[in-house]
Design a protein around this motif. Sequence first.
Motif, PDB file in Angstrom:
ATOM      1  N   PRO A 170       0.814  -1.214   0.000  1.00 57.69           N
ATOM      2  CA  PRO A 170       0.000   0.000   0.000  1.00 57.69           C
ATOM      3  C   PRO A 170       0.848   1.265   0.000  1.00 57.69           C
ATOM      4  CG  PRO A 170      -0.640  -1.483   1.788  1.00 57.69           C
ATOM      5  CD  PRO A 170       0.609  -2.028   1.204  1.00 57.69           C
ATOM      6  N   LYS A 171       0.336   2.300  -0.676  1.00 59.51           N
ATOM      7  CA  LYS A 171       0.972   3.599  -0.602  1.00 59.51           C
ATOM      8  C   LYS A 171       0.750   4.195   0.785  1.00 59.51           C
ATOM      9  CE  LYS A 171      -1.221   5.478  -4.099  1.00 59.51           C
ATOM     10  NZ  LYS A 171      -1.607   6.456  -5.150  1.00 59.51           N
ATOM     11  N   GLU A 172       1.710   4.988   1.225  1.00 55.39           N
ATOM     12  CA  GLU A 172       1.545   5.679   2.501  1.00 55.39           C
ATOM     13  C   GLU A 172       0.549   6.825   2.329  1.00 55.39           C
ATOM     14  OE1 GLU A 172       5.056   6.888   4.493  1.00 55.39           O
ATOM     15  OE2 GLU A 172       6.117   5.000   4.137  1.00 55.39           O
ATOM     16  N   ILE A 173      -0.394   6.917   3.232  1.00 56.07           N
ATOM     17  CA  ILE A 173      -1.380   7.994   3.222  1.00 56.07           C
ATOM     18  C   ILE A 173      -1.073   8.910   4.394  1.00 56.07           C
ATOM     19  CG2 ILE A 173      -3.814   8.573   3.290  1.00 56.07           C
ATOM     20  CD1 ILE A 173      -3.068   6.957   0.843  1.00 56.07           C
ATOM     21  N   HIS A 174      -0.713  10.147   4.082  1.00 54.48           N
ATOM     22  CA  HIS A 174      -0.324  11.085   5.124  1.00 54.48           C
ATOM     23  C   HIS A 174      -1.500  11.991   5.496  1.00 54.48           C
ATOM     24  CE1 HIS A 174       3.875   9.900   4.752  1.00 54.48           C
ATOM     25  NE2 HIS A 174       3.747  10.013   3.429  1.00 54.48           N
ATOM     26  N   GLY A 175      -1.654  12.238   6.782  1.00 52.63           N
ATOM     27  CA  GLY A 175      -2.665  13.178   7.245  1.00 52.63           C
ATOM     28  C   GLY A 175      -4.090  12.669   7.187  1.00 52.63           C
ATOM     29  N   ALA A 176      -4.283  11.365   7.006  1.00 52.38           N
ATOM     30  CA  ALA A 176      -5.642  10.820   6.932  1.00 52.38           C
ATOM     31  C   ALA A 176      -6.275  10.801   8.326  1.00 52.38           C
ATOM     32  CB  ALA A 176      -5.617   9.408   6.359  1.00 52.38           C
ATOM     33  N   VAL A 177      -7.517  11.217   8.377  1.00 51.88           N
ATOM     34  CA  VAL A 177      -8.264  11.226   9.633  1.00 51.88           C
ATOM     35  C   VAL A 177      -9.535  10.410   9.447  1.00 51.88           C
ATOM     36  CG1 VAL A 177      -9.465  12.638  11.328  1.00 51.88           C
ATOM     37  CG2 VAL A 177      -7.360  13.485  10.266  1.00 51.88           C
ATOM     38  N   ASP A 178      -9.740   9.432  10.316  1.00 54.23           N
ATOM     39  CA  ASP A 178     -10.951   8.615  10.247  1.00 54.23           C
ATOM     40  C   ASP A 178     -12.108   9.327  10.951  1.00 54.23           C
ATOM     41  OD1 ASP A 178      -9.469   6.764   8.979  1.00 54.23           O
ATOM     42  OD2 ASP A 178      -9.612   5.203  10.498  1.00 54.23           O
ATOM     43  N   ALA A 179     -13.168   9.556  10.203  1.00 52.69           N
ATOM     44  CA  ALA A 179     -14.389  10.125  10.788  1.00 52.69           C
ATOM     45  C   ALA A 179     -15.532   9.168  10.528  1.00 52.69           C
ATOM     46  CB  ALA A 179     -14.695  11.487  10.167  1.00 52.69           C
ATOM     47  N   ALA A 180     -16.513   9.165  11.396  1.00 52.67           N
ATOM     48  CA  ALA A 180     -17.688   8.320  11.198  1.00 52.67           C
ATOM     49  C   ALA A 180     -18.498   8.839  10.017  1.00 52.67           C
ATOM     50  CB  ALA A 180     -18.543   8.316  12.458  1.00 52.67           C
ATOM     51  N   PHE A 181     -19.166   7.926   9.315  1.00 50.54           N
ATOM     52  CA  PHE A 181     -20.033   8.319   8.201  1.00 50.54           C
ATOM     53  C   PHE A 181     -21.088   7.242   7.990  1.00 50.54           C
ATOM     54  CE2 PHE A 181     -16.473   5.991   6.459  1.00 50.54           C
ATOM     55  CZ  PHE A 181     -16.997   5.202   5.455  1.00 50.54           C
ATOM     56  N   THR A 182     -22.061   7.550   7.150  1.00 44.64           N
ATOM     57  CA  THR A 182     -23.151   6.625   6.848  1.00 44.64           C
ATOM     58  C   THR A 182     -23.041   6.179   5.403  1.00 44.64           C
ATOM     59  OG1 THR A 182     -24.625   7.710   8.422  1.00 44.64           O
ATOM     60  CG2 THR A 182     -25.657   6.327   6.748  1.00 44.64           C
ATOM     61  N   VAL A 183     -23.213   4.893   5.191  1.00 42.95           N
ATOM     62  CA  VAL A 183     -23.270   4.349   3.835  1.00 42.95           C
ATOM     63  C   VAL A 183     -24.699   3.933   3.539  1.00 42.95           C
ATOM     64  CG1 VAL A 183     -22.545   2.471   2.331  1.00 42.95           C
ATOM     65  CG2 VAL A 183     -20.888   3.576   3.799  1.00 42.95           C
ATOM     66  N   ARG A 184     -25.235   4.482   2.480  1.00 41.83           N
ATOM     67  CA  ARG A 184     -26.566   4.091   2.027  1.00 41.83           C
ATOM     68  C   ARG A 184     -26.411   3.104   0.879  1.00 41.83           C
ATOM     69  NH1 ARG A 184     -29.752   9.038   1.982  1.00 41.83           N
ATOM     70  NH2 ARG A 184     -29.733   8.489   4.199  1.00 41.83           N
ATOM     71  N   LEU A 185     -27.026   1.943   1.016  1.00 37.43           N
ATOM     72  CA  LEU A 185     -26.945   0.899   0.001  1.00 37.43           C
ATOM     73  C   LEU A 185     -28.176   0.988  -0.884  1.00 37.43           C
ATOM     74  CD1 LEU A 185     -25.644  -1.992   2.267  1.00 37.43           C
ATOM     75  CD2 LEU A 185     -24.366  -0.141   1.169  1.00 37.43           C
ATOM     76  N   ALA A 186     -27.968   1.442  -2.126  1.00 39.06           N
ATOM     77  CA  ALA A 186     -29.091   1.756  -3.004  1.00 39.06           C
ATOM     78  C   ALA A 186     -29.931   0.540  -3.329  1.00 39.06           C
ATOM     79  CB  ALA A 186     -28.572   2.402  -4.289  1.00 39.06           C
ATOM     80  N   ALA A 187     -29.290  -0.581  -3.623  1.00 37.95           N
ATOM     81  CA  ALA A 187     -30.047  -1.775  -4.014  1.00 37.95           C
ATOM     82  C   ALA A 187     -30.694  -2.446  -2.806  1.00 37.95           C
ATOM     83  CB  ALA A 187     -29.143  -2.758  -4.745  1.00 37.95           C
ATOM     84  N   SER A 188     -29.986  -2.446  -1.673  1.00 36.00           N
ATOM     85  CA  SER A 188     -30.493  -3.111  -0.475  1.00 36.00           C
ATOM     86  C   SER A 188     -31.464  -2.247   0.317  1.00 36.00           C
ATOM     87  CB  SER A 188     -29.319  -3.501   0.431  1.00 36.00           C
ATOM     88  OG  SER A 188     -28.353  -4.258  -0.270  1.00 36.00           O
ATOM     89  N   GLU A 189     -31.442  -0.939   0.047  1.00 35.04           N
ATOM     90  CA  GLU A 189     -32.304   0.028   0.735  1.00 35.04           C
ATOM     91  C   GLU A 189     -32.087   0.012   2.258  1.00 35.04           C
ATOM     92  OE1 GLU A 189     -36.306  -0.794  -0.574  1.00 35.04           O
ATOM     93  OE2 GLU A 189     -36.017   0.374  -2.402  1.00 35.04           O
ATOM     94  N   ILE A 190     -30.821  -0.056   2.647  1.00 32.05           N
ATOM     95  CA  ILE A 190     -30.499   0.019   4.070  1.00 32.05           C
ATOM     96  C   ILE A 190     -29.342   0.998   4.259  1.00 32.05           C
ATOM     97  CG2 ILE A 190     -31.266  -2.334   4.532  1.00 32.05           C
ATOM     98  CD1 ILE A 190     -28.338  -3.155   4.724  1.00 32.05           C
ATOM     99  N   ASP A 191     -29.223   1.511   5.465  1.00 30.88           N
ATOM    100  CA  ASP A 191     -28.111   2.374   5.837  1.00 30.88           C
ATOM    101  C   ASP A 191     -27.186   1.612   6.778  1.00 30.88           C
ATOM    102  OD1 ASP A 191     -29.199   4.368   4.341  1.00 30.88           O
ATOM    103  OD2 ASP A 191     -29.863   5.591   6.044  1.00 30.88           O
ATOM    104  N   VAL A 192     -25.900   1.809   6.592  1.00 26.07           N
ATOM    105  CA  VAL A 192     -24.897   1.176   7.446  1.00 26.07           C
ATOM    106  C   VAL A 192     -24.036   2.277   8.047  1.00 26.07           C
ATOM    107  CG1 VAL A 192     -22.906  -0.372   7.529  1.00 26.07           C
ATOM    108  CG2 VAL A 192     -24.859  -0.936   6.063  1.00 26.07           C
ATOM    109  N   GLU A 193     -23.923   2.285   9.369  1.00 29.89           N
ATOM    110  CA  GLU A 193     -23.078   3.263  10.050  1.00 29.89           C
ATOM    111  C   GLU A 193     -21.648   2.733  10.128  1.00 29.89           C
ATOM    112  OE1 GLU A 193     -24.254   6.196  10.778  1.00 29.89           O
ATOM    113  OE2 GLU A 193     -26.272   5.563  10.124  1.00 29.89           O
ATOM    114  N   VAL A 194     -20.716   3.588   9.763  1.00 26.90           N
ATOM    115  CA  VAL A 194     -19.295   3.210   9.807  1.00 26.90           C
ATOM    116  C   VAL A 194     -18.611   4.062  10.871  1.00 26.90           C
ATOM    117  CG1 VAL A 194     -17.181   2.927   8.488  1.00 26.90           C
ATOM    118  CG2 VAL A 194     -19.408   2.720   7.332  1.00 26.90           C
ATOM    119  N   PRO A 195     -18.277   3.489  12.015  1.00 26.94           N
ATOM    120  CA  PRO A 195     -17.619   4.265  13.074  1.00 26.94           C
ATOM    121  C   PRO A 195     -16.217   4.708  12.658  1.00 26.94           C
ATOM    122  CG  PRO A 195     -18.511   2.181  13.894  1.00 26.94           C
ATOM    123  CD  PRO A 195     -18.538   2.106  12.412  1.00 26.94           C
TER     124      PRO A 195
END
Length: 317
Positions: free
Chosen positions: A221-246
């Motif tokens: 893998p390439k080194e990723i500098h300054g990356a910050v993990d933030a929580a976000f929501t993934v909406r699955l269009a075909a499944s019609e569900i939301d998944v929370e990503v901490p």
Amino acid sequence: MRSPATENDREVVIRHRTVIADEVVELVFEAADGGTLPRWDPGAHIDLVLDPGTVRQYSLCGDPADRRRYRVAVLREVDGRGGSVRIHEKLSVGKVVTIRGPRNHFPLEEHAAYVFLAGGIGITPLLPMIRQVERAGSTWELHYAGRTRGRMAYFAELVVPGRPAQAVVSSEEGRIDVDAILASAVRGSIVYCCGPASLIAAAEDAAARHGLAFRAEHFVPKEIHGAVDAAFTVRLAASEIDVEVPAGRSLLDALLDADIAIPTSCGEGTCGTCEVTVLAGVPDHRDSILTADEQSAGDRMYVCVSRSRSATLVLDL
């Protein structure tokens, strides 16, 4: 890393096993059922499934016109994750193994001229490219770097009088001078590079300085500098569900926990198995596959490592 079986799995048998350089073994696979294998183009790789939890990627380095055989070369890496050592010690002629693919995230593009830069086992994806451009009568040159001649696979095939191929053996003449090579490249060339991260980084920088198109394939893998993990929501269009990503959890793991089947392999953003189409939102690309332009397009991502820059990301799942 969980890696569910896919309909792309197929059994192959090892027909030939040859030591072609110090610590490098070449394996030739044929379909276990005696049939033909899927088509592929230069730059493609396959997944070699050693067991459900051990999957490794290897570039195809044979002849794309040969639908009966796949050929790969594997460097024994004692300080690696164990896959290459297992291949060297356990895989023998007659052994039946499972492969997936081929997939190609390193395609050979039509260009005015080509500069191929290889470091060590990084020669493998470039080998069928060189054969193809040579047959086509295109302008090309190869600069092949290695620690010693004995460790450089396919050296005798590539570095011969009358061909535009140069070997740089570091134990004899020092490190390869990437900037000098690209400074003298034919105008309009594209650079194809594969090898250690240091070589790829130097080549990418030099190509940018000299106005050359650049493509690379990464082993790590390439080194990723300054990356910050933030929580976000993934909406699955075909499944019609939301998944929370901490913040502290990968998108891939969140999807698997939600019982969304995602084929996966490397878990590092280098193989492309887990590619997903993005319908809306802004991906935070952390892979080593997409070019800067492809990342800017924002229409696909690799969920094993990438995240989201927007609060919500809509995926075609």
